[in-house]
Motif scaffolding. Structure first.
Motif, mmCIF file in Angstrom:
data_model
loop_
_atom_site.group_PDB
_atom_site.id
_atom_site.type_symbol
_atom_site.label_atom_id
_atom_site.label_comp_id
_atom_site.label_asym_id
_atom_site.label_seq_id
_atom_site.Cartn_x
_atom_site.Cartn_y
_atom_site.Cartn_z
ATOM 1 N N UNK A 20 0.838 -1.207 0.000
ATOM 2 C CA UNK A 20 0.000 0.000 0.000
ATOM 3 C C UNK A 20 0.872 1.257 0.000
ATOM 4 N N UNK A 21 1.938 1.269 0.794
ATOM 5 C CA UNK A 21 2.833 2.431 0.848
ATOM 6 C C UNK A 21 3.508 2.675 -0.499
ATOM 7 N N UNK A 22 3.985 1.615 -1.142
ATOM 8 C CA UNK A 22 4.635 1.779 -2.448
ATOM 9 C C UNK A 22 3.638 2.252 -3.497
ATOM 10 N N UNK A 23 2.431 1.697 -3.485
ATOM 11 C CA UNK A 23 1.406 2.143 -4.441
ATOM 12 C C UNK A 23 1.080 3.618 -4.236
ATOM 13 N N UNK A 24 0.976 4.026 -2.982
ATOM 14 C CA UNK A 24 0.690 5.421 -2.667
ATOM 15 C C UNK A 24 1.831 6.325 -3.147
ATOM 16 N N UNK A 25 3.048 5.917 -2.882
ATOM 17 C CA UNK A 25 4.217 6.706 -3.301
ATOM 18 C C UNK A 25 4.292 6.810 -4.822
ATOM 19 N N UNK A 26 4.018 5.706 -5.508
ATOM 20 C CA UNK A 26 4.016 5.703 -6.977
ATOM 21 C C UNK A 26 2.973 6.683 -7.502
ATOM 22 N N UNK A 27 1.788 6.676 -6.897
ATOM 23 C CA UNK A 27 0.727 7.591 -7.319
ATOM 24 C C UNK A 27 1.156 9.046 -7.122
ATOM 25 N N UNK A 28 1.765 9.344 -5.975
ATOM 26 C CA UNK A 28 2.228 10.714 -5.707
ATOM 27 C C UNK A 28 3.293 11.150 -6.714
ATOM 28 N N UNK A 29 4.206 10.252 -7.044
ATOM 29 C CA UNK A 29 5.263 10.574 -8.006
ATOM 30 C C UNK A 29 4.659 10.819 -9.385
ATOM 31 N N UNK A 30 3.701 9.978 -9.785
ATOM 32 C CA UNK A 30 3.045 10.163 -11.091
ATOM 33 C C UNK A 30 2.331 11.511 -11.147
ATOM 34 N N UNK A 31 1.688 11.886 -10.040
ATOM 35 C CA UNK A 31 1.011 13.183 -10.000
ATOM 36 C C UNK A 31 2.018 14.328 -10.094
ATOM 37 N N UNK A 32 3.169 14.183 -9.448
ATOM 38 C CA UNK A 32 4.210 15.210 -9.516
ATOM 39 C C UNK A 32 4.762 15.340 -10.928
ATOM 40 N N UNK A 33 4.955 14.211 -11.592
ATOM 41 C CA UNK A 33 5.457 14.227 -12.977
ATOM 42 C C UNK A 33 4.436 14.920 -13.878
ATOM 43 N N UNK A 34 3.156 14.568 -13.715
ATOM 44 C CA UNK A 34 2.096 15.184 -14.522
ATOM 45 C C UNK A 34 2.033 16.685 -14.258
ATOM 46 N N UNK A 35 2.172 17.076 -13.026
ATOM 47 C CA UNK A 35 2.147 18.488 -12.651
ATOM 48 C C UNK A 35 3.331 19.226 -13.271
ATOM 49 N N UNK A 36 4.509 18.605 -13.239
ATOM 50 C CA UNK A 36 5.694 19.224 -13.854
ATOM 51 C C UNK A 36 5.549 19.330 -15.360
ATOM 52 N N UNK A 49 13.707 13.957 -14.003
ATOM 53 C CA UNK A 49 14.653 12.842 -14.040
ATOM 54 C C UNK A 49 14.736 12.159 -12.691
ATOM 55 N N UNK A 50 14.809 12.950 -11.627
ATOM 56 C CA UNK A 50 14.835 12.392 -10.268
ATOM 57 C C UNK A 50 13.524 11.688 -9.962
ATOM 58 N N UNK A 51 12.417 12.308 -10.374
ATOM 59 C CA UNK A 51 11.102 11.688 -10.136
ATOM 60 C C UNK A 51 10.992 10.349 -10.864
ATOM 61 N N UNK A 52 11.488 10.298 -12.103
ATOM 62 C CA UNK A 52 11.435 9.038 -12.845
ATOM 63 C C UNK A 52 12.296 7.967 -12.171
ATOM 64 N N UNK A 53 13.467 8.374 -11.626
ATOM 65 C CA UNK A 53 14.299 7.421 -10.879
ATOM 66 C C UNK A 53 13.573 6.918 -9.635
ATOM 67 N N UNK A 54 12.936 7.845 -8.914
ATOM 68 C CA UNK A 54 12.164 7.465 -7.722
ATOM 69 C C UNK A 54 11.012 6.538 -8.089
ATOM 70 N N UNK A 55 10.364 6.844 -9.210
ATOM 71 C CA UNK A 55 9.254 6.009 -9.675
ATOM 72 C C UNK A 55 9.746 4.597 -9.967
ATOM 73 N N UNK A 56 10.866 4.512 -10.657
ATOM 74 C CA UNK A 56 11.421 3.198 -11.000
ATOM 75 C C UNK A 56 11.787 2.408 -9.747
ATOM 76 N N UNK A 57 12.433 3.068 -8.785
ATOM 77 C CA UNK A 57 12.809 2.391 -7.539
ATOM 78 C C UNK A 57 11.581 1.889 -6.786
ATOM 79 N N UNK A 58 10.557 2.739 -6.691
ATOM 80 C CA UNK A 58 9.342 2.334 -5.981
ATOM 81 C C UNK A 58 8.618 1.209 -6.704
ATOM 82 N N UNK A 59 8.657 1.207 -8.024
ATOM 83 C CA UNK A 59 8.026 0.111 -8.774
ATOM 84 C C UNK A 59 8.781 -1.202 -8.545
ATOM 85 N N UNK A 60 10.123 -1.123 -8.434
ATOM 86 C CA UNK A 60 10.910 -2.325 -8.125
ATOM 87 C C UNK A 60 10.572 -2.835 -6.723
ATOM 88 N N UNK A 61 10.482 -1.905 -5.764
ATOM 89 C CA UNK A 61 10.126 -2.292 -4.389
ATOM 90 C C UNK A 61 8.727 -2.908 -4.336
#
Length: 148
Positions: A20-36, A49-61
């Motif tokens: 649940x935490x990873x899904x929530x974090x992924x959603x927040x990152x996607x919203x930040x990317x869309x906002x940017x 670029x940092x957001x995409x790296x964070x997204x990738x890490x959270x998706x792996x987790x």
């Protein structure tokens, strides 16, 4: 509910929370990317670029946590074995282990158990051991007093 069932439930709750935490974090990152992307200026590219790296890490987790959830589904709490295996509780003269997944200390009914993976170094030492077997880990000698 048996101790094995309670331990498995704690492991599942831990993994469910991670998922649940990873899904929530992924959603927040996607919203930040869309906002940017809406503000789309060259200065945002480094941030994205940092957001995409964070997204990738959270998706792996998330993927790892999902695999752990599937692994926990293999545990049968109603099987009794005299040999330590996936789902066993192994009591020793030093501490108690629950062979499941590596989440660490769990307190159940005034007892402490350490949830460990069968693939961990201590899990490998416990594998197929039975009552009265002795093994050494971190320069300590463990005597198995019970396998449930």
């Amino acid at each position: 509910m048996t101790t094995k069932q309670k331990l498995l439930q704690k492991c599942n709750e831990y993994v469910d929370k991670r998922i649940a935490d990873y899904k929530n974090e992924i959603q927040l990152i996607k919203e930040s990317i869309a906002s940017n992307d809406q503000g789309n200026s060259e200065d945002d590219d480094a941030g994205n670029g940092k957001l995409f790296n964070d997204l990738e890490k959270n998706m792996e987790h998330l993927n790892d946590a999902t695999k752990t959830k599937e692994h926990l589904k293999q545990i049968k709490t109603n099987i009794d074995s005299t040999d330590a295996m996936l789902g066993s509780i192994v009591k020793t003269n030093i501490m108690n282990f629950y062979i499941s997944t590596s989440i660490g200390k769990i307190e159940i009914d005034d007892d402490t158990y350490f949830a460990i993976s069968l693939n961990s170094p201590i899990g490998q030492l416990l594998k197929n051991k039975c009552e009265k077997d002795v093994f050494e880990f971190n320069q300590k000698k463990y005597l198995i007093t019970e396998v449930i």
